[in-house]
Design a protein around this motif. Structure first.
Motif, PDB file in Angstrom:
ATOM      1  N   PHE A 506      -8.613   2.695 -10.053  1.00  0.00           N
ATOM      2  CA  PHE A 506      -8.616   2.566  -8.597  1.00  0.00           C
ATOM      3  C   PHE A 506      -8.607   3.966  -7.997  1.00  0.00           C
ATOM      4  O   PHE A 506      -7.598   4.670  -8.050  1.00  0.00           O
ATOM      5  N   GLU A 507      -9.738   4.349  -7.415  1.00  0.00           N
ATOM      6  CA  GLU A 507      -9.897   5.723  -6.928  1.00  0.00           C
ATOM      7  C   GLU A 507      -9.444   5.896  -5.484  1.00  0.00           C
ATOM      8  O   GLU A 507      -8.801   6.882  -5.133  1.00  0.00           O
ATOM      9  N   ASP A 508      -9.795   4.957  -4.619  1.00  0.00           N
ATOM     10  CA  ASP A 508      -9.458   5.100  -3.201  1.00  0.00           C
ATOM     11  C   ASP A 508      -9.036   3.746  -2.657  1.00  0.00           C
ATOM     12  O   ASP A 508      -9.444   2.695  -3.156  1.00  0.00           O
ATOM     13  N   ILE A 509      -8.196   3.781  -1.633  1.00  0.00           N
ATOM     14  CA  ILE A 509      -7.649   2.569  -1.035  1.00  0.00           C
ATOM     15  C   ILE A 509      -7.744   2.658   0.482  1.00  0.00           C
ATOM     16  O   ILE A 509      -7.991   3.712   1.048  1.00  0.00           O
ATOM     17  N   SER A 510      -7.538   1.522   1.141  1.00  0.00           N
ATOM     18  CA  SER A 510      -7.554   1.538   2.603  1.00  0.00           C
ATOM     19  C   SER A 510      -6.228   1.090   3.187  1.00  0.00           C
ATOM     20  O   SER A 510      -5.747   1.669   4.143  1.00  0.00           O
ATOM     21  N   SER A 511      -5.637   0.055   2.629  1.00  0.00           N
ATOM     22  CA  SER A 511      -4.466  -0.535   3.277  1.00  0.00           C
ATOM     23  C   SER A 511      -3.720  -1.413   2.298  1.00  0.00           C
ATOM     24  O   SER A 511      -4.125  -1.616   1.157  1.00  0.00           O
ATOM     25  N   GLY A 512      -2.610  -1.972   2.794  1.00  0.00           N
ATOM     26  CA  GLY A 512      -1.836  -2.895   2.000  1.00  0.00           C
ATOM     27  C   GLY A 512      -0.845  -3.618   2.878  1.00  0.00           C
ATOM     28  O   GLY A 512      -0.673  -3.290   4.052  1.00  0.00           O
ATOM     29  N   PHE A 513      -0.189  -4.629   2.325  1.00  0.00           N
ATOM     30  CA  PHE A 513       0.880  -5.298   3.050  1.00  0.00           C
ATOM     31  C   PHE A 513       1.888  -5.854   2.052  1.00  0.00           C
ATOM     32  O   PHE A 513       1.602  -6.047   0.875  1.00  0.00           O
ATOM     33  N   ALA A 514       3.110  -6.062   2.565  1.00  0.00           N
ATOM     34  CA  ALA A 514       4.182  -6.586   1.729  1.00  0.00           C
ATOM     35  C   ALA A 514       4.913  -7.671   2.484  1.00  0.00           C
ATOM     36  O   ALA A 514       5.182  -7.538   3.672  1.00  0.00           O
ATOM     37  N   VAL A 515       5.226  -8.752   1.796  1.00  0.00           N
ATOM     38  CA  VAL A 515       6.038  -9.830   2.360  1.00  0.00           C
ATOM     39  C   VAL A 515       7.467  -9.649   1.856  1.00  0.00           C
ATOM     40  O   VAL A 515       7.685  -9.490   0.659  1.00  0.00           O
ATOM     41  N   THR A 516       8.443  -9.657   2.780  1.00  0.00           N
ATOM     42  CA  THR A 516       9.832  -9.421   2.377  1.00  0.00           C
ATOM     43  C   THR A 516      10.760 -10.576   2.715  1.00  0.00           C
ATOM     44  O   THR A 516      11.952 -10.505   2.430  1.00  0.00           O
ATOM     45  N   THR A 517      10.263 -11.645   3.334  1.00  0.00           N
ATOM     46  CA  THR A 517      11.142 -12.731   3.750  1.00  0.00           C
ATOM     47  C   THR A 517      11.299 -13.775   2.651  1.00  0.00           C
ATOM     48  O   THR A 517      10.439 -13.938   1.789  1.00  0.00           O
ATOM     49  N   ARG A 518      12.410 -14.535   2.728  1.00  0.00           N
ATOM     50  CA  ARG A 518      12.715 -15.531   1.703  1.00  0.00           C
ATOM     51  C   ARG A 518      11.761 -16.723   1.730  1.00  0.00           C
ATOM     52  O   ARG A 518      11.524 -17.356   0.714  1.00  0.00           O
ATOM     53  N   ARG A 519      11.263 -17.040   2.909  1.00  0.00           N
ATOM     54  CA  ARG A 519      10.463 -18.260   3.044  1.00  0.00           C
ATOM     55  C   ARG A 519       9.071 -18.117   2.444  1.00  0.00           C
ATOM     56  O   ARG A 519       8.325 -19.085   2.349  1.00  0.00           O
ATOM     57  N   SER A 520       8.701 -16.902   2.066  1.00  0.00           N
ATOM     58  CA  SER A 520       7.392 -16.646   1.471  1.00  0.00           C
ATOM     59  C   SER A 520       7.580 -15.979   0.115  1.00  0.00           C
ATOM     60  O   SER A 520       8.631 -15.382  -0.152  1.00  0.00           O
ATOM     61  N   PRO A 521       6.576 -16.050  -0.740  1.00  0.00           N
ATOM     62  CA  PRO A 521       6.679 -15.351  -2.026  1.00  0.00           C
ATOM     63  C   PRO A 521       6.870 -13.855  -1.810  1.00  0.00           C
ATOM     64  O   PRO A 521       6.263 -13.265  -0.913  1.00  0.00           O
ATOM     65  N   GLN A 522       7.743 -13.227  -2.606  1.00  0.00           N
ATOM     66  CA  GLN A 522       7.992 -11.788  -2.482  1.00  0.00           C
ATOM     67  C   GLN A 522       6.828 -11.037  -3.118  1.00  0.00           C
ATOM     68  O   GLN A 522       6.925 -10.478  -4.208  1.00  0.00           O
ATOM     69  N   ALA A 523       5.722 -11.004  -2.405  1.00  0.00           N
ATOM     70  CA  ALA A 523       4.480 -10.495  -2.962  1.00  0.00           C
ATOM     71  C   ALA A 523       3.992  -9.283  -2.182  1.00  0.00           C
ATOM     72  O   ALA A 523       4.464  -8.985  -1.093  1.00  0.00           O
ATOM     73  N   PHE A 524       3.015  -8.594  -2.768  1.00  0.00           N
ATOM     74  CA  PHE A 524       2.353  -7.487  -2.087  1.00  0.00           C
ATOM     75  C   PHE A 524       0.859  -7.592  -2.354  1.00  0.00           C
ATOM     76  O   PHE A 524       0.412  -8.275  -3.287  1.00  0.00           O
ATOM     77  N   GLN A 525       0.086  -6.905  -1.534  1.00  0.00           N
ATOM     78  CA  GLN A 525      -1.350  -6.827  -1.738  1.00  0.00           C
ATOM     79  C   GLN A 525      -1.820  -5.447  -1.293  1.00  0.00           C
ATOM     80  O   GLN A 525      -1.430  -4.959  -0.233  1.00  0.00           O
ATOM     81  N   VAL A 526      -2.609  -4.808  -2.128  1.00  0.00           N
ATOM     82  CA  VAL A 526      -3.179  -3.497  -1.833  1.00  0.00           C
ATOM     83  C   VAL A 526      -4.690  -3.616  -1.911  1.00  0.00           C
ATOM     84  O   VAL A 526      -5.231  -4.212  -2.846  1.00  0.00           O
ATOM     85  N   MET A 527      -5.378  -3.045  -0.916  1.00  0.00           N
ATOM     86  CA  MET A 527      -6.824  -3.204  -0.803  1.00  0.00           C
ATOM     87  C   MET A 527      -7.549  -1.927  -1.210  1.00  0.00           C
ATOM     88  O   MET A 527      -7.669  -0.989  -0.413  1.00  0.00           O
ATOM     89  N   PRO A 528      -8.049  -1.846  -2.434  1.00  0.00           N
ATOM     90  CA  PRO A 528      -8.811  -0.667  -2.854  1.00  0.00           C
ATOM     91  C   PRO A 528     -10.203  -0.654  -2.215  1.00  0.00           C
ATOM     92  O   PRO A 528     -10.767  -1.703  -1.880  1.00  0.00           O
TER      93      PRO A 528
END
Length: 632
Positions: A506-528
């Motif tokens: 993964f050479e370059d990326i643009s953005s990402g997000f993280a979910v931190t609340t209990r009601r949702s899966p404790q997941a993250f996503q990064v957009m290369p």
């Protein structure tokens, strides 16, 4: 780093921000606004009625100080008057049996008041396809008035009422002291009413709800600060010169018919942030920033939208890179987009990968950094991933993590997350979050959590938002480093061991997000943005598209095998419940033994039906000659 100008900057829209999520994106990348939200859910335990009746003692604010700037003096004068008069006993005549009688009404006195003003100037110039599409300058003053009623143990901000303390209003642009004071008076009166109403609701709710998990107070006690730095100088840039430079930059895209959108944006701002409080804090801090952002988009034949971004940042526009360097990177960006259009789509993958330093920086910001922000350690809705893991190992022992907003540059490169005082008037502090893999502390605002009752200078907010614990300059260091070439060979060996034909880079990326609340899966996503397959059999690397990195934090963090021997920087803006703030992340490239990817969402719109207008010969010659000169 400037507060008010943050929300006025151009920035890339995050497609992933949603309730319960935080979003990170390139600073000023697009001309669309960012959607940023995270559920506001910090809650504290019930306290006794005695605590509610006994506000924390604090020395009364002494009033305006001779020699301060006019704006500061007006803030100080109105704060002193509000502190003196709000909550005073009022006597009202009441008719009773034909006689005049008196009713004594006592309103609670605020135990804390603060005025925060962002005074900023900004110039924005945009260009597209070799022509200027916008050029303007702005001067604004925006005030945040904070009113707290009750006591630090429990006040009107308790639980879901955190925003009840804040009232935002624009101030006069001139140093007209009576006008400024009148505006602050009106904002204070409005804020006091909001606080009274919220505090009554808080007390009622405490009678019916179950005991809260974290009994921490609503506000921390801090020593007052006093430091008035010289205000930022008046913003002065040569708009004609920059309009010429931006026209030349975006003219590059005329030669690429498959690029259907492009823009170059210069955003320069000078700002001074003023803060006074009833505790006696008096601070003023200047900041300046200049940012040049180049964005281009294309669309593959199957409907997938693709884009690339180049960002240059400095303290002033005069310190931005030379035009020759900018033109070379613009040309490379355009060529890469053409290559991405025809690159194959990668399938979902689970195996070894290398994240470049920039990609690793965003990875740590999203996967780790947000979960170490103080307010995420309390409340009925927060997932509290690491709350109970203090003094436990959460990373490989060769990794350490700090957040240091006191530094303005790293290896000579500017850092967006630098600031002198946070947005609660507290001095910025370096915080050692993780030492040799062991979690030591959290990023604290003045909202206490269990075991941490004071701020460590990380209370940050966009103007019009309540400060919370946020990242500044997140810096990852490693004691297990190898060269880039060695890291690449380790990737191939790990892929071969797992029976994979290739690993991913993964050479370059643009953005990402993280979910931190209990009601949702404790997941993250990064957009290369730029991803390569690195084949174990020695075939050339293959550019692919349509990849996003997904996962859960504890699993992902424990699969880091080794890191590169130099650190890279990501400068961007991060959106969460306290708004959009500038941030930086610094990290080395890292090899992970296992990473999971999924396909990005794919559009259904076809590429443009009609070819773009042809580039006239005279235009082509002019553009080519100008680019070849590499003008400054």
């Amino acid at each position: 780093m400037n507060r008010s100008a943050r929300r006025m900057r151009l920035r890339e829209r995050s497609r992933f921000a949603r309730p319960g999520a935080t979003a990170l994106f390139l600073a000023a990348a697009m001309a669309t606004g960012s959607q940023s939200a995270s559920a506001q859910n910090a809650a504290v335990a019930s306290v006794s009625s005695a605590a509610l009746a006994s506000p924390a003692p604090s020395a009364p604010f002494a009033g305006p100080v001779a020699g301060d700037p006019v704006l500061m003096q007006a803030m100080e004068a109105e704060l002193h008057r509000a502190q003196t008069e709000l909550g005073a006993t009022a006597t009202q005549a009441m008719p009773a049996a034909g006689k005049a009688s008196a009713k004594v009404t006592a309103q609670p006195k605020p135990y804390f008041l603060s005025y925060s003003v962002a005074d900023f100037e900004r110039v924005n110039i945009t260009s597209s396809y070799g022509a200027i599409s916008g050029s303007n300058d702005t001067h604004a003053r925006v005030a945040d008035v904070q009113v707290r009623i009750g006591a630090p143990a429990m006040d009107n901000t308790h639980g879901d009422h955190r925003t009840s303390a804040l009232t935002t209003m624009q101030l006069p642009l001139t140093d007209d002291e009576p006008s400024i004071e009148r505006t602050l008076w009106f904002a204070t009166n409005r804020g006091y009413g909001k606080a009274l109403d919220a505090f009554e609701k808080v007390k009622t709710e405490q009678q019916v709800r179950a005991k809260e998990e974290d009994a921490s107070a609503d506000f921390s006690r801090q020593q007052p600060e006093s430091e008035l730095l010289r205000p930022a100088s008046k913003l002065s840039i040569d708009q004609a010169v920059w309009e010429s430079r931006l026209r030349e930059i975006t003219a590059v895209f005329r030669r690429y018919p498959n690029i259907y959108y492009d823009t170059a944006i210069l955003s320069a701002a000078h700002e001074t942030d003023y803060f006074v409080s009833s505790e006696g804090t008096r601070v003023a801090a200047p900041s300046t920033v200049a940012r040049l952002v180049i964005v281009a988009r294309t669309r593959a034949a199957d409907g997938m939208d693709l884009f690339r971004v180049e960002t240059f940042e400095a303290d002033t526009d005069g310190h931005l890179p030379a035009q020759s360097e900018v033109l070379a990177k613009t040309e490379a960006l355009a060529r890469n987009l053409d290559e991405l259009r025809v690159a194959p789509i990668t399938e979902p993958y689970n195996g070894p990968a290398i994240l470049s330093g920039r990609a690793a920086a965003v990875f740590f910001h999203e996967v780790l950094g947000h979960r170490l922000e103080g307010q995420r350690q309390r409340g009925d809705e927060e997932g509290q991933t690491f709350t109970k893991l203090l003094n436990h190992q959460i990373l490989p022992t060769f990794l350490s993590v700090t957040d240091d907003p006191t530094i303005s540059a790293f290896d000579g490169h500017p850092l967006s997350g630098h600031y002198i005082f946070d947005d609660e008037g507290q001095p910025a502090q370096k915080v050692d979050l993780i030492k040799d893999g062991v979690l030591k502390t959290f990023l604290m605002s003045r909202l206490p959590v269990a075991s941490f009752s004071e701020s460590n200078g990380h209370g940050r907010a966009e103007t019009g938002k309540m400060p919370t614990g946020r990242q500044g300059n997140l810096i990852v260091s490693s004691t297990k480093t190898v060269s880039d070439a060695e890291l690449r060979e380790m990737l191939k060996a790990e892929a071969k061991k797992q029976g994979k034909a290739y690993g991913l880079f993964f050479e370059d990326i643009s953005s990402g997000f993280a979910v931190t609340t209990r009601r949702s899966p404790q997941a993250f996503q990064v957009m290369p943005l730029v991803v390569y397959r690195v084949y174990v059999d020695g075939r050339p690397d293959e550019l692919v598209r349509g990849v996003s990195i997904v996962g859960t934090p504890q699993a992902a963090l424990n699969r880091i095998v080794a890191t590169g021997d130099h650190q890279d920087i990501f400068n961007g803006e991060c959106g969460a419940e306290s708004g959009t703030v500038p941030v930086s992340a610094v990290a080395p490239a890292m090899l992970v033994s296992e990473i999971e990817t999924q396909r990005q969402s794919q559009g259904t719109a076809r590429p443009p039906i009609v070819e773009p207008p042809p580039l006239k010969q005279s235009q082509a010659a002019t553009t080519t000659d100008s680019a070849a000169k590499g003008g400054q």
